[in-house]
Enzyme design. Structure first.
Site, PDB file in Angstrom:
ATOM      1  N   ASP A  56       1.001  -1.396   0.349  1.00 41.84           N
ATOM      2  CA  ASP A  56       0.118  -0.025   0.032  1.00 41.84           C
ATOM      3  C   ASP A  56       0.519   1.303  -0.018  1.00 41.84           C
ATOM      4  OD1 ASP A  56      -2.179   1.449  -0.082  1.00 41.84           O
ATOM      5  OD2 ASP A  56      -2.550   1.371   2.033  1.00 41.84           O
ATOM      6  N   LYS A  83       1.377   3.750  -2.626  1.00 38.43           N
ATOM      7  CA  LYS A  83       0.388   4.726  -2.071  1.00 38.43           C
ATOM      8  C   LYS A  83       1.068   6.412  -2.826  1.00 38.43           C
ATOM      9  CE  LYS A  83      -3.446   5.055   1.090  1.00 38.43           C
ATOM     10  NZ  LYS A  83      -3.288   3.687   2.494  1.00 38.43           N
ATOM     11  N   ASP A 131       3.480  10.972  -6.626  1.00 38.30           N
ATOM     12  CA  ASP A 131       4.821  11.973  -7.443  1.00 38.30           C
ATOM     13  C   ASP A 131       4.850  11.966  -8.853  1.00 38.30           C
ATOM     14  OD1 ASP A 131       7.148  13.339  -7.340  1.00 38.30           O
ATOM     15  OD2 ASP A 131       7.662  12.550  -5.028  1.00 38.30           O
TER      16      ASP A 131
HETATM   17  O1  S5P Z   1      -9.332   5.417   1.093  1.00 39.22           O
HETATM   18  C1  S5P Z   1      -7.943   4.524   2.512  1.00 39.22           C
HETATM   19  C2  S5P Z   1      -7.183   3.953   1.465  1.00 39.22           C
HETATM   20  C3  S5P Z   1      -6.592   3.009   2.272  1.00 39.22           C
HETATM   21  S1  S5P Z   1      -5.478   2.116   0.834  1.00 39.22           S
HETATM   22  N1  S5P Z   1      -9.281   4.135   3.456  1.00 39.22           N
HETATM   23  C4  S5P Z   1      -7.674   3.070   3.961  1.00 39.22           C
HETATM   24  O2  S5P Z   1      -7.964   3.330   5.468  1.00 39.22           O
HETATM   25  N2  S5P Z   1      -6.916   2.549   3.992  1.00 39.22           N
HETATM   26  C5  S5P Z   1      -5.655   1.128   4.176  1.00 39.22           C
HETATM   27  O3  S5P Z   1      -6.591   0.494   5.044  1.00 39.22           O
HETATM   28  C6  S5P Z   1      -5.142   2.773   5.420  1.00 39.22           C
HETATM   29  O4  S5P Z   1      -3.497   2.466   5.073  1.00 39.22           O
HETATM   30  C7  S5P Z   1      -5.575   1.273   6.307  1.00 39.22           C
HETATM   31  O5  S5P Z   1      -4.003   0.455   6.141  1.00 39.22           O
HETATM   32  C8  S5P Z   1      -5.840   0.236   6.050  1.00 39.22           C
HETATM   33  C9  S5P Z   1      -7.583   0.263   6.815  1.00 39.22           C
HETATM   34  O6  S5P Z   1      -7.149  -0.079   8.446  1.00 39.22           O
HETATM   35  P1  S5P Z   1      -8.110  -0.288   9.259  1.00 39.22           P
HETATM   36  O7  S5P Z   1      -7.325  -0.591  10.653  1.00 39.22           O
HETATM   37  O8  S5P Z   1      -9.000   1.477   9.765  1.00 39.22           O
HETATM   38  O9  S5P Z   1      -9.580  -0.515   8.660  1.00 39.22           O
END
Ligand code: S5P
Length: 465
Positions: free
Chosen positions: A306, A308, A311
């Site tokens: 992940d 993200k 750049d």
């Molecule tokens: O919009 C987003 C995109 C991502 S990839 N919202 C998110 O929460 N994520 C990722 O999903 C975030 O970086 C984390 O690793 C995961 C959610 O984790 P949780 O513990 O909140 O379920």
């Protein structure tokens, strides 16, 4: 012939440019058999006269379909006959020939070649439009006792042919969809903006799959993946079917040993594990990727970093390939923002990309307008297999939704949660990404199973409604 050193996508591009050069694909004004004036014309038959390109095409098509799934190859007459022969010679499998008309004398055979009842056969077609000629060919093969599961086509004209075959239970792999072909040619400056728009307008006018009517239907993961040219989309779909799972585990740990431990507990229920390599305190760029790859292969799930990316293209490419993470060496997929524009995301072409369209955090700047523009970039970028989204995606992109939790509405840092049921029914999500809902549970293995089951049931319901 020397094997090409180009990767899959580069070879696809090379093939299309060849087709253009030799008028296999033409743009202009053409009167079709039906009397309709078309702004483009495609005829793959002349391809057989160029052995180099025929071999290249055979290689590409063979890479689309898992080789263990068929024993024989059959081309639909006539354009696909030389293609099927080239494929057979390349992969050392036997070909059979389906006659266009049954023989009127002698054996009156419909199928020529040596085969045994019960053998599995891959069917090859040049262009699929309505699927009519394939639907006529398949019963002839099946009535001889052959099993047909997979069909591979060079070009899907996006006129419901793939859907017609899928409805009958076949898996269709297409090397290109018409839209993808147009996007590649446009990116290569081989067609003008006007030619591009004329063809898109023509496709829509022919009441084919316009974005508008696509949005009415909820497509399955398998359908979406079969329309994708990326092997990782297909692999993910296959794992999802095998495990009956739409669950991606977000293992947001800072020690590698904790990741290993959670995988051990959840491996049977997940299609992929998502990590943030940059938060792992003891990340060892050699040992840990090797270990991850080994357990992912054994557990039949994929690795999603992940990262993200967000750049300029050159920096993103360096971030993907260099530094202590060397992400390209081990990950199957990465996440990337589309904020840097199409060219920037193209620099990540060596890996499957999931584009961030909208975010789950409170106050995120990913407005509907932004998400639509990001989706457009993802759709026109070959290696983008899907989008991370908090909204319905109205296209063939796979929809990945984080911010899912069965017991909580959010955290103190702005994370916002919805339930698996909500995202499958309202957003038509394909995969949920769950982190703390599972990893903070006292019994993560059982909790992952529960998420998998609830998500799969909600996904199945969403396909029916
Ligand atoms: O919009 C987003 C995109 C991502 S990839 N919202 C998110 O929460 N994520 C990722 O999903 C975030 O970086 C984390 O690793 C995961 C959610 O984790 P949780 O513990 O909140 O379920």
């Amino acid at each position: 012939m020397k094997k090409s050193t180009l990767n899959f996508n580069e070879r696809k591009r090379e093939f299309l440019l060849f087709c253009l050069e030799f008028n296999i694909i033409q743009f202009g004004e053409f009167t079709l058999k039906s009397g309709v004036i078309s702004p483009f014309y495609i005829d793959l038959r002349p391809l057989a006269t160029n052995s180099r390109m025929l071999r290249r095409l055979a290689d590409l098509l063979l890479e689309c379909v898992p080789s263990e799934e068929y024993e024989l190859i059959c081309g639909v007459p006539y354009a696909a006959l030389p293609i099927a022969t080239a494929m057979g010679l390349t992969c050392d499998k036997n070909i059979i020939i389906k006659r266009k008309e049954a023989k009127k004398y002698g054996t009156k055979k419909n199928i020529e070649g040596l085969f045994k009842s019960g053998q599995s056969c891959l069917v090859v077609e040049d262009v699929i439009t309505s699927g009519k000629s394939l639907l006529e060919t398949l019963p002839d093969l099946e009535s001889e006792g052959l099993t047909v599961k997979n069909i591979v086509v060079v070009l899907d004209r996006m006129q419901q042919g793939v859907e017609a075959l899928q409805n009958k239970g076949y898996t269709v792999y297409s090397l290109f969809t018409l839209m993808e072909m147009l996007h590649i040619l446009k990116a290569e400056n081989q067609i003008t903006e006007k030619e591009f728009e004329d063809v898109v307008g023509f496709i829509n006018q022919q009441s084919t799959l316009t974005p508008a009517n696509k949005s009415l239907e909820r497509k399955s993961i398998i359908e979406k993946a079969s329309n994708s040219s990326h092997p990782i989309a297909k692999k993910l779909a296959k794992i999802s079917e095998e495990k009956e799972s739409n669950l991606i585990l977000s293992a947001d740990y800072t020690e590698f040993s904790e990741i290993e431990k959670i995988i051990e507990e959840c491996k049977d229920d997940i299609v992929a594990i998502k990590i943030h390599a940059d938060i792992i305190r003891d990340f060892d760029s050699k040992f840990h990727p090797e270990k991850l790859r080994e357990i992912a292969n054994k557990g039949n799930f994929l690795l999603l970093e992940d990262r993200k990316f967000g750049d300029i293209g050159n920096t993103q490419k360096l971030q993907l390939t260099q530094g202590p993470m060397k992400i390209l060496d081990w990950a199957d997929m990465v996440t990337a923002h589309a904020i840097g524009g199409k060219k920037a995301i193209q620099q990540l072409e060596d890996i499957a990309v999931i584009a961030i369209l909208s975010m789950s955090s409170e106050g995120a700047l990913t407005t509907d307008e932004y998400a639509a523009a990001a989706e457009e970039i993802a759709l026109s970028t070959e290696h983008c297999i899907g989008g991370v989204s908090q909204n319905k995606i109205n296209s063939q992109l796979l929809c990945f939704t984080p911010g899912v939790n069965m017991d909580s509405k959010g955290d103190a840092s702005g994370q916002q949660y919805r339930t698996p049921e909500y995202v499958f029914s309202e957003l038509h999500t394909d995969f949920i990404i769950v982190g703390r809902g599972i990893i903070n549970s006292s019994t993560p293995g059982e909790t992952a199973k529960m998420y998998r089951k609830r998500a799969w049931a909600a996904y199945q319901d969403s396909l029916l409604s």
